[in-house]
Design an enzyme around this catalytic site. Sequence first.
Site, mmCIF file in Angstrom:
data_model
loop_
_atom_site.group_PDB
_atom_site.id
_atom_site.type_symbol
_atom_site.label_atom_id
_atom_site.label_comp_id
_atom_site.label_asym_id
_atom_site.label_seq_id
_atom_site.Cartn_x
_atom_site.Cartn_y
_atom_site.Cartn_z
ATOM 1 N N ARG A 58 0.846 -1.206 0.000
ATOM 2 C CA ARG A 58 0.000 0.000 0.000
ATOM 3 C C ARG A 58 0.878 1.250 0.000
ATOM 4 N NH1 ARG A 58 -5.132 0.167 1.035
ATOM 5 N NH2 ARG A 58 -5.248 -1.847 2.054
ATOM 6 N N HIS A 90 -19.282 9.899 1.296
ATOM 7 C CA HIS A 90 -19.531 8.583 1.898
ATOM 8 C C HIS A 90 -21.042 8.373 1.995
ATOM 9 C CE1 HIS A 90 -18.691 5.032 4.262
ATOM 10 N NE2 HIS A 90 -19.683 5.394 5.054
HETATM 11 C C1 GRF Z 1 -20.739 6.592 -4.346
HETATM 12 O O1 GRF Z 1 -21.849 5.892 -3.912
HETATM 13 C C2 GRF Z 1 -20.031 7.231 -3.201
HETATM 14 O O2 GRF Z 1 -20.879 7.583 -2.157
HETATM 15 C C3 GRF Z 1 -19.079 6.165 -2.761
HETATM 16 O O3 GRF Z 1 -18.686 5.521 -3.945
HETATM 17 C C4 GRF Z 1 -19.700 5.663 -4.929
HETATM 18 C C5 GRF Z 1 -19.069 6.204 -6.160
HETATM 19 O O4 GRF Z 1 -19.959 6.236 -7.233
HETATM 20 N N1 GRF Z 1 -17.976 6.744 -2.024
HETATM 21 P P1 GRF Z 1 -19.518 6.883 -8.612
HETATM 22 O O5 GRF Z 1 -18.271 6.153 -9.075
HETATM 23 O O6 GRF Z 1 -19.277 8.332 -8.383
HETATM 24 O O7 GRF Z 1 -20.676 6.634 -9.539
#
Ligand code: GRF
Length: 227
Positions: free
Chosen positions: A79, A123
């Site tokens: 990582r 999130h």
């Molecule tokens: C979203 O649901 C966000 O909340 C989470 O990852 C997802 C990303 O979706 N952190 P996208 O790739 O922007 O469509």
Amino acid sequence: MNDVTSRYPTEDVEKPRIVILISGSGSNMLTIADQVLSGSIDADIAGVVCNEPEAAGVQKARDRDLDVSVIDHRGFTSREEFDVALMRTIDDYQPDLVVLAGFMRILTPDLVRRYEGRMLNIHPSLLPKYQGLHTHRRALEAGDDLHGVTVHFVTEVLDDGPNVIQAVVPVMDGDTEETLRKRVQLQEHIIYPIAVKWFVEGRLEMVSGLATFDGKPMPDTGVKLEG
Ligand code: GRF
């Protein structure tokens, strides 16, 4: 010559530079990029960085003529090693703001510290509830009436930095993970561009571990948009 416009040429003023990190479909990246490209967010998208070569978001970014860097994390033995390469890539874009938009990697403390105060994440829960994965499933299993999504500053503890905006989403009878995810994502596409706009306008900052708006501390929830 006493010409104010020639002494302060606006075209030489650099706009804030944004780098967006993605791993998947890139729908949040696209909504933010489109608001930048349309001029409603006064900034430049310096680049999009993705750790998944096959992610749909890579093509979406290229379709908008954005500069895309793909760094496959599988090519690194640790990582730490991956994050060093990631930091180099991000730094090459000289960002003022780093936007995590579905970037599905846990970040090393070194990386988080490097961009602290200028890195946002979205999130899909009402933080501090449901940090980590499977947030929609966990909200359904708990029988919650309300669920939602949070934009927050990134700090060293996963999904724990100060909140900027939350959108509350009702849980409906018969909801599945997928129906709930879609309802939440509609709100994601509203609140993330707002937070980015506030940041590039200098209204949103992280000061001594707190999110501030126009210099005043925000509430713990961030600005809360109730559906
Ligand atoms: C979203 O649901 C966000 O909340 C989470 O990852 C997802 C990303 O979706 N952190 P996208 O790739 O922007 O469509």
